[in-house]
Enzyme design. Sequence first.
Site, PDB file in Angstrom:
ATOM      1  N   GLU A 134     -10.820  60.134 -15.788  1.00 55.67           N
ATOM      2  CA  GLU A 134     -10.630  58.855 -15.087  1.00 55.67           C
ATOM      3  C   GLU A 134     -11.346  58.824 -13.735  1.00 55.67           C
ATOM      4  O   GLU A 134     -10.812  58.372 -12.732  1.00 55.67           O
ATOM      5  CB  GLU A 134      -9.134  58.554 -14.963  1.00 55.67           C
ATOM      6  CG  GLU A 134      -8.453  58.471 -16.330  1.00 55.67           C
ATOM      7  CD  GLU A 134      -6.966  58.204 -16.283  1.00 55.67           C
ATOM      8  OE1 GLU A 134      -6.396  58.128 -15.174  1.00 55.67           O
ATOM      9  OE2 GLU A 134      -6.348  58.073 -17.363  1.00 55.67           O
ATOM     10  N   GLU A 238      -5.349  59.051 -23.472  1.00 53.24           N
ATOM     11  CA  GLU A 238      -4.034  58.823 -22.871  1.00 53.24           C
ATOM     12  C   GLU A 238      -3.575  57.433 -23.264  1.00 53.24           C
ATOM     13  O   GLU A 238      -4.266  56.444 -23.007  1.00 53.24           O
ATOM     14  CB  GLU A 238      -4.076  58.974 -21.350  1.00 53.24           C
ATOM     15  CG  GLU A 238      -4.358  60.390 -20.897  1.00 53.24           C
ATOM     16  CD  GLU A 238      -4.132  60.589 -19.403  1.00 53.24           C
ATOM     17  OE1 GLU A 238      -3.167  59.997 -18.853  1.00 53.24           O
ATOM     18  OE2 GLU A 238      -4.923  61.314 -18.785  1.00 53.24           O
TER      19      GLU A 238
END
Length: 297
Positions: A134, A238
């Site tokens: 991320e 995720e």
Amino acid sequence: MAYALKPAMTALAASLALSGAALAESAPPGELPFGVYDPDGLFADDPGVTIEHLFLPWEDVFLPSLIEADAYALARGRSILATIEPWTWNRSERNTPEILQQGIASGEYDRYMASICAVLNLFESPVTVRWAQEMEDESGQFIWADWEPETYIAAYRRMVDVCRVQAPDVNYMWSPLGFEELAEYYPGDDYVDIVGLSVFGLQPWEREILGEGQSFESILAPRYARAEPFGKPVVVAELGYSGSADYVAKWDSEIRLIYPEFPSLVAVVYFNQKEVYPWPDGYGLPNWRFDSRVIDE
């Protein structure tokens, strides 16, 4: 294609955290391969789980525990997605982004990556390494995120090079959130085997901020579209969702479908834990755990 734990527990804890009092969970129905970050071992007996997700803080990980994690996955026929986070989980001892950047560039942190990858090389389970995920996130959650793209790319490539020396047969996942800027951080085809994305749905926030609840497909679609041009397999690395019973049931029915519009999507990996960083707009820490996803409307 199958794939291998997030902050809050070591790999050993994850493999040993089963108890008689724990309620078993099972994967939602569908054909798409399903994985889970499961620090409490609630999916231990579910044959529908094919990927065990590990989160490893490279300053804290107890390396012998990784062998236990491999044995746990191997006994269940699961591959391993190993997210290596370049920090400590002790918040009071974390570096600044500047110190992390300098340490990586100078080679000071090579030993952390090399030590973990040397153990991963011993695994009998298939392994995918996901380093510093991320990276385009601007929220402040991660000390490796929102860097200048060239700085991040150089760091990512260095860590993959270090890992390859120790573990030549593992795969590498480059894993942005999926935001518009993700392409600026792409490290190149030679350093990416799989692209990971993150998808989280929080119904109360969606209703207030976006005007209506979102679906798995509607959140994934623009992120997938940004990732697809790289020509790599795509994994939702995720995944979490929370809302009314109807909202959760709808997501359960969607996440393992085979979507013609997402031909490169090969797996989804659920984050079966409470959020560790505040959701924006004062929504606190959503609980993504299977037994806590349904909230009162």
